[in-house]
Each structure stands twice: as C-alpha cells, then as structure tokens.
Design a protein around this motif. Structure first.
Motif, PDB file in Angstrom:
ATOM      1  N   LEU A  36     -36.150  39.094 -51.782  1.00  0.00           N
ATOM      2  CA  LEU A  36     -35.460  38.000 -52.501  1.00  0.00           C
ATOM      3  C   LEU A  36     -34.851  37.323 -51.740  1.00  0.00           C
ATOM      4  CD1 LEU A  36     -34.974  36.802 -55.498  1.00  0.00           C
ATOM      5  CD2 LEU A  36     -32.927  38.148 -55.447  1.00  0.00           C
ATOM      6  N   LEU A  37     -35.453  35.907 -51.586  1.00  0.00           N
ATOM      7  CA  LEU A  37     -34.808  34.915 -50.588  1.00  0.00           C
ATOM      8  C   LEU A  37     -34.070  33.774 -51.251  1.00  0.00           C
ATOM      9  CD1 LEU A  37     -38.212  33.924 -48.673  1.00  0.00           C
ATOM     10  CD2 LEU A  37     -36.485  35.717 -48.244  1.00  0.00           C
ATOM     11  N   HIS A  38     -34.114  33.361 -52.490  1.00  0.00           N
ATOM     12  CA  HIS A  38     -33.161  32.478 -53.059  1.00  0.00           C
ATOM     13  C   HIS A  38     -33.324  32.502 -54.733  1.00  0.00           C
ATOM     14  CE1 HIS A  38     -31.879  28.342 -54.343  1.00  0.00           C
ATOM     15  NE2 HIS A  38     -31.115  28.609 -53.073  1.00  0.00           N
ATOM     16  N   GLN A  39     -32.279  32.409 -55.395  1.00  0.00           N
ATOM     17  CA  GLN A  39     -32.257  32.151 -56.634  1.00  0.00           C
ATOM     18  C   GLN A  39     -31.585  30.628 -57.247  1.00  0.00           C
ATOM     19  OE1 GLN A  39     -30.237  35.341 -58.998  1.00  0.00           O
ATOM     20  NE2 GLN A  39     -29.155  33.708 -60.459  1.00  0.00           N
ATOM     21  N   ASP A  40     -32.427  30.030 -58.006  1.00  0.00           N
ATOM     22  CA  ASP A  40     -31.746  28.852 -58.562  1.00  0.00           C
ATOM     23  C   ASP A  40     -31.773  28.736 -60.012  1.00  0.00           C
ATOM     24  OD1 ASP A  40     -31.373  26.131 -58.672  1.00  0.00           O
ATOM     25  OD2 ASP A  40     -32.194  25.868 -56.705  1.00  0.00           O
ATOM     26  N   THR A  41     -30.489  28.721 -60.468  1.00  0.00           N
ATOM     27  CA  THR A  41     -30.523  29.023 -61.915  1.00  0.00           C
ATOM     28  C   THR A  41     -29.849  27.620 -62.600  1.00  0.00           C
ATOM     29  OG1 THR A  41     -29.972  31.359 -61.812  1.00  0.00           O
ATOM     30  CG2 THR A  41     -29.015  30.275 -63.646  1.00  0.00           C
ATOM     31  N   GLY A  42     -30.439  27.076 -63.516  1.00  0.00           N
ATOM     32  CA  GLY A  42     -30.003  25.961 -64.239  1.00  0.00           C
ATOM     33  C   GLY A  42     -29.573  26.333 -65.836  1.00  0.00           C
ATOM     34  N   HIS A  43     -28.425  26.070 -66.097  1.00  0.00           N
ATOM     35  CA  HIS A  43     -27.821  26.458 -67.180  1.00  0.00           C
ATOM     36  C   HIS A  43     -28.278  25.500 -68.383  1.00  0.00           C
ATOM     37  CE1 HIS A  43     -24.671  26.767 -70.721  1.00  0.00           C
ATOM     38  NE2 HIS A  43     -24.685  27.927 -70.210  1.00  0.00           N
ATOM     39  N   GLY A  44     -28.272  24.170 -68.134  1.00  0.00           N
ATOM     40  CA  GLY A  44     -28.905  23.100 -69.197  1.00  0.00           C
ATOM     41  C   GLY A  44     -30.468  23.346 -69.072  1.00  0.00           C
ATOM     42  N   ALA A  45     -31.076  23.608 -68.022  1.00  0.00           N
ATOM     43  CA  ALA A  45     -32.661  23.955 -68.141  1.00  0.00           C
ATOM     44  C   ALA A  45     -32.859  25.206 -68.859  1.00  0.00           C
ATOM     45  CB  ALA A  45     -33.139  23.904 -66.709  1.00  0.00           C
ATOM     46  N   HIS A  46     -31.717  26.093 -68.766  1.00  0.00           N
ATOM     47  CA  HIS A  46     -32.107  27.492 -69.377  1.00  0.00           C
ATOM     48  C   HIS A  46     -33.217  28.242 -68.591  1.00  0.00           C
ATOM     49  CE1 HIS A  46     -31.156  31.046 -71.670  1.00  0.00           C
ATOM     50  NE2 HIS A  46     -31.370  30.596 -72.483  1.00  0.00           N
ATOM     51  N   ARG A  47     -33.115  28.184 -67.353  1.00  0.00           N
ATOM     52  CA  ARG A  47     -34.353  28.789 -66.470  1.00  0.00           C
ATOM     53  C   ARG A  47     -33.625  29.032 -65.006  1.00  0.00           C
ATOM     54  NH1 ARG A  47     -39.498  26.761 -67.040  1.00  0.00           N
ATOM     55  NH2 ARG A  47     -40.980  26.593 -65.337  1.00  0.00           N
ATOM     56  N   THR A  48     -34.551  29.998 -64.248  1.00  0.00           N
ATOM     57  CA  THR A  48     -34.159  30.411 -63.168  1.00  0.00           C
ATOM     58  C   THR A  48     -35.392  30.463 -62.380  1.00  0.00           C
ATOM     59  OG1 THR A  48     -32.326  31.432 -64.030  1.00  0.00           O
ATOM     60  CG2 THR A  48     -33.067  31.929 -61.932  1.00  0.00           C
ATOM     61  N   VAL A  49     -35.579  29.991 -61.197  1.00  0.00           N
ATOM     62  CA  VAL A  49     -36.399  29.989 -60.026  1.00  0.00           C
ATOM     63  C   VAL A  49     -35.895  31.165 -59.037  1.00  0.00           C
ATOM     64  CG1 VAL A  49     -38.058  28.929 -58.427  1.00  0.00           C
ATOM     65  CG2 VAL A  49     -37.307  27.704 -60.419  1.00  0.00           C
ATOM     66  N   PHE A  50     -36.888  32.013 -59.197  1.00  0.00           N
ATOM     67  CA  PHE A  50     -36.759  33.514 -58.041  1.00  0.00           C
ATOM     68  C   PHE A  50     -37.538  33.128 -57.120  1.00  0.00           C
ATOM     69  CE2 PHE A  50     -34.683  35.376 -61.962  1.00  0.00           C
ATOM     70  CZ  PHE A  50     -33.496  35.703 -61.380  1.00  0.00           C
ATOM     71  N   THR A  51     -37.277  33.084 -55.860  1.00  0.00           N
ATOM     72  CA  THR A  51     -38.100  33.058 -54.681  1.00  0.00           C
ATOM     73  C   THR A  51     -38.214  34.256 -53.909  1.00  0.00           C
ATOM     74  OG1 THR A  51     -37.800  30.512 -54.417  1.00  0.00           O
ATOM     75  CG2 THR A  51     -38.755  31.780 -52.628  1.00  0.00           C
ATOM     76  N   PHE A  52     -39.285  35.040 -53.637  1.00  0.00           N
ATOM     77  CA  PHE A  52     -39.546  36.213 -52.827  1.00  0.00           C
ATOM     78  C   PHE A  52     -40.537  36.174 -52.314  1.00  0.00           C
ATOM     79  CE2 PHE A  52     -40.417  36.870 -57.369  1.00  0.00           C
ATOM     80  CZ  PHE A  52     -41.716  37.712 -57.331  1.00  0.00           C
ATOM     81  N   ALA A  53     -40.608  36.857 -50.937  1.00  0.00           N
ATOM     82  CA  ALA A  53     -41.793  37.050 -50.114  1.00  0.00           C
ATOM     83  C   ALA A  53     -41.561  38.182 -49.448  1.00  0.00           C
ATOM     84  CB  ALA A  53     -41.505  35.908 -48.916  1.00  0.00           C
ATOM     85  N   GLY A  54     -42.961  38.547 -49.059  1.00  0.00           N
ATOM     86  CA  GLY A  54     -43.232  39.849 -48.169  1.00  0.00           C
ATOM     87  C   GLY A  54     -44.463  40.106 -47.976  1.00  0.00           C
ATOM     88  N   VAL A  55     -45.056  41.347 -47.720  1.00  0.00           N
ATOM     89  CA  VAL A  55     -46.718  41.778 -47.728  1.00  0.00           C
ATOM     90  C   VAL A  55     -47.120  41.420 -49.144  1.00  0.00           C
ATOM     91  CG1 VAL A  55     -46.459  43.156 -45.823  1.00  0.00           C
ATOM     92  CG2 VAL A  55     -46.226  44.085 -47.900  1.00  0.00           C
ATOM     93  N   PRO A  56     -48.400  41.112 -49.255  1.00  0.00           N
ATOM     94  CA  PRO A  56     -49.012  40.647 -50.596  1.00  0.00           C
ATOM     95  C   PRO A  56     -49.017  41.789 -51.735  1.00  0.00           C
ATOM     96  CG  PRO A  56     -50.392  39.980 -48.740  1.00  0.00           C
ATOM     97  CD  PRO A  56     -49.191  40.687 -47.942  1.00  0.00           C
ATOM     98  N   GLU A  57     -48.964  43.118 -51.107  1.00  0.00           N
ATOM     99  CA  GLU A  57     -49.077  44.174 -51.921  1.00  0.00           C
ATOM    100  C   GLU A  57     -47.531  44.260 -52.771  1.00  0.00           C
ATOM    101  OE1 GLU A  57     -49.859  44.307 -49.022  1.00  0.00           O
ATOM    102  OE2 GLU A  57     -52.281  45.044 -49.172  1.00  0.00           O
ATOM    103  N   ALA A  58     -46.431  44.056 -51.768  1.00  0.00           N
ATOM    104  CA  ALA A  58     -45.261  44.100 -52.350  1.00  0.00           C
ATOM    105  C   ALA A  58     -44.836  43.157 -53.341  1.00  0.00           C
ATOM    106  CB  ALA A  58     -44.149  44.264 -51.144  1.00  0.00           C
ATOM    107  N   VAL A  59     -45.330  41.647 -52.942  1.00  0.00           N
ATOM    108  CA  VAL A  59     -44.860  40.644 -53.656  1.00  0.00           C
ATOM    109  C   VAL A  59     -45.658  40.860 -55.102  1.00  0.00           C
ATOM    110  CG1 VAL A  59     -45.259  38.136 -53.919  1.00  0.00           C
ATOM    111  CG2 VAL A  59     -44.566  39.115 -51.504  1.00  0.00           C
ATOM    112  N   PHE A  60     -47.108  41.131 -55.066  1.00  0.00           N
ATOM    113  CA  PHE A  60     -47.509  41.115 -56.554  1.00  0.00           C
ATOM    114  C   PHE A  60     -47.097  42.346 -57.232  1.00  0.00           C
ATOM    115  CE2 PHE A  60     -51.158  38.885 -54.818  1.00  0.00           C
ATOM    116  CZ  PHE A  60     -51.407  37.978 -55.791  1.00  0.00           C
ATOM    117  N   ALA A  61     -46.365  43.501 -56.738  1.00  0.00           N
ATOM    118  CA  ALA A  61     -45.561  44.632 -57.441  1.00  0.00           C
ATOM    119  C   ALA A  61     -44.165  43.863 -57.949  1.00  0.00           C
ATOM    120  CB  ALA A  61     -45.381  45.773 -56.549  1.00  0.00           C
TER     121      ALA A  61
END
Length: 334
Positions: A36-61
């Motif tokens: 997990l590389l980053h979390q960007d949370t917007g209270h007003g937008a009521h939305r969160t963007v999670f950025t994560f990376a790794g080998v493809p199998e792990a990312v899809f899991a």
C-alpha cells in the motif's frame, strides 16, 4: 527483464468512517508482495483513493479483497458526496509499471471482473484499454447518471454490463474495471470567493471535450468544477489522462489566466495519489536554473502551489520514491 510490477489505484465510495478505511488498508496490506503506497481521503467527496503496487498476482488478489470489504461495509443507498460515482468500488484501474504490458493485464482484468460479478452478484463494466466497445472506453460515459440512474441505464440494451446481472446491486451499485495508462488526478484551487459557476466555466475551457460544442484547450485533460465544503472553496477537479502531452504547469497557468478573466484567482493546487517523478520535475522548467533533482522537486511544488491546503512532502507523493521506500521497509505482514 525487470520484475513485473503492477499498480492499482482503486476508488472507493467511503471517505468518512475511519473504521471502514482501516478495514480497506488491512485487506490490502495482508496480501504478500503487495504494498500500500498511498491513501487519499476526501471527506466532502466521500471517496478514498488507495494506491497499491506489487507483482500482478498479488495486486489482483488485493483488489478482490477491496471488493469484499466494500460488500461488508458500504451501502450506496446512504451515500452522498460531491464526486460523481456509481458504485461502492467505483472504479478499479490497473496500470502497468514495469516488466508487464497492457496486453498482459487486459485478460486478467476480465478474469477479475467475472470473479467479482459472480462472487458479489455485481454488474461489472470493462473500461479504458479493457473496454469491449468504444463508448465504454470513457469512464464518464459509464458513470453518467450515477448511482441514482443505474436502474434506467441497465435497462438500456446498449448498456448491459460486461459481466454480472443486468440490474444494479442495491448496496454496491456497479463497478468499473480496466487497464489504463498512468493518469494524474489533480485539483486546482480557486479563491474562497469564487463561485461554482466560475469553477465550471474554467473547467469547461480547459478540458479537451470543451463545453457547449466549443472545443477545449487541452486534449488529454478531463475537468469538472465542484465545491468542497471542508476547504470552503471551489476547485477544478482534473484528470490528466495523457500526461505525456499535458503539462501540469501549462494547465495551471492557463487556469490562472482564465480565472483572472472571470474576476477570481487560482490560489494553489492539490495532488490526489501519486505521480511519476518526471511529470513533477517538468513543472520546474523555466523556474529552476539547475538540474539538481531535489531543487527541481521543491521548485515544482512551489510553482504548482501544492502545499496550499497543507504540508506537501514530494518524497511521499512521487511514485518512484514511495516504491523505493516500500521495498526498503518490506511487507508489513513479514
């Protein structure tokens, strides 16, 4: 041959409940070889963007684990926010970083889409490079009508989902999955006295699709105007979908000029998620008389006003820097 590295930038319709956000983080971090590389949370937008990376199998899991958390905690019937949305896991894009191509990932997005549709009884649309038809390449087309308009949309024979039932899930809505090139999510801040109408006018002039039949200035840029209550101001919410052709500094200073024409001003900007080093460094060109990496980064932050709404540490927001730091730390479950 570099180690295959895939990034996922999943957008979930939750930005207010720390317990739910913690459950998403735990689900992602529990997958070996996924970071997990980053979390960007917007209270007003009521939305969160999670950025994560790794080998493809792990990312899809990890992505499938995100859907399981959303199924447990999110009810779109209760959701209200400023950001357009159609589902609990609103959009789940995959971005090849190294050692893997869009073609490699395209088939895997279809497998994930089918698994999610069957496991959660959820309509799934494929978009961007995974889309099965031209209108579905554009996320805005799929999202048009938002959650509240899903019953009508799915009743249209042209908008049957690629996988799953032809009726919206009452709590989860729909979801959109696909492989796409790198995209920069970025908001330009207007003066607190600026109106929503002014923000929408500037956005219409900037975005490639323009407004009212008039072509916009930046092909490869999507933009809308909105008001964020927690900031007490309007923003021009931008998706730079072609960052090789659309320079952040050029958009920023064009927005500044357009705002001035309307009697208001641009005061800074806000980066959502991460961006590659090269795109940030480019904003320093013409303002920094050295090629020193650190000085270029600090100049770019100043030029774009990225620290207006709060402290901005470029080392925490540049993709390459965050990946290196994650690799040094190792996986939290180890």
């Amino acid at each position: 041959m570099p180690t295959p590295l895939l990034e996922c930038v999943v957008n979930v319709s939750e930005g207010r409940d720390p317990r739910v956000l913690g459950a998403f983080r735990e689900a992602i971090e529990s997958v070996p070889d996924c970071y997990l590389l980053h979390q960007d949370t917007g209270h007003g937008a009521h939305r969160t963007v999670f950025t994560f990376a790794g080998v493809p199998e792990a990312v899809f899991a990890a992505a499938e684990a995100v859907y399981a958390v959303a199924d447990q905690y999110i009810d779109m019937q209760q959701h209200r926010g400023t950001h357009p949305r159609s589902g609990a896991v609103d959009v789940c894009p995959f971005i090849p970083i190294s050692g893997v191509t869009e073609q490699d990932i395209r088939a895997r997005t279809q497998v994930l889409a089918q698994r999610v549709a069957e496991r959660f009884h959820l309509p799934v649309y494929l978009y961007a490079s995974s889309a099965q038809s031209s209108p579905r390449q554009n996320l805005a087309n799929i999202r048009r009508g938002e959650y509240e308009g899903l019953t009508e949309k799915l009743g249209d024979t042209e908008w049957q989902p690629d996988f799953g039932p032809a009726q919206p899930h009452p709590r989860l809505g729909i979801t959109v999955v696909g492989v796409r090139p790198f995209l920069i999510a970025w908001n330009i801040n207007l003066h607190p006295t600026a109106t929503l109408a002014q923000a929408r006018q500037v956005a219409g002039r900037l975005r490639g699709s323009g407004v009212a039949g008039r072509q916009g200035l930046f092909f490869g840029l999507k933009a809308i105007g909105w008001r964020i209550k927690e900031y007490g101001r309007c923003q021009i919410s931008c998706n730079v979908v072609d960052p090789e052709r659309v320079a952040l500094a050029q958009v920023y200073f064009t927005a500044t000029a357009l705002a001035r024409e309307l009697g208001t001003s641009v005061t800074g900007s806000e980066l959502i998620g991460l961006l590659p080093a090269g795109h940030l460094r480019a904003a320093a060109r013409g303002f920094c008389w050295t090629t020193d990496y650190i000085e270029e980064m600090e100049t770019a932050v100043m030029v774009l006003g990225l620290n207006e709404l709060g402290p901005f540490n470029w080392r925490d927001r540049v993709l390459e820097e965050v990946l290196r730091a994650a690799a040094r730390r190792g996986h939290p479950s180890r």
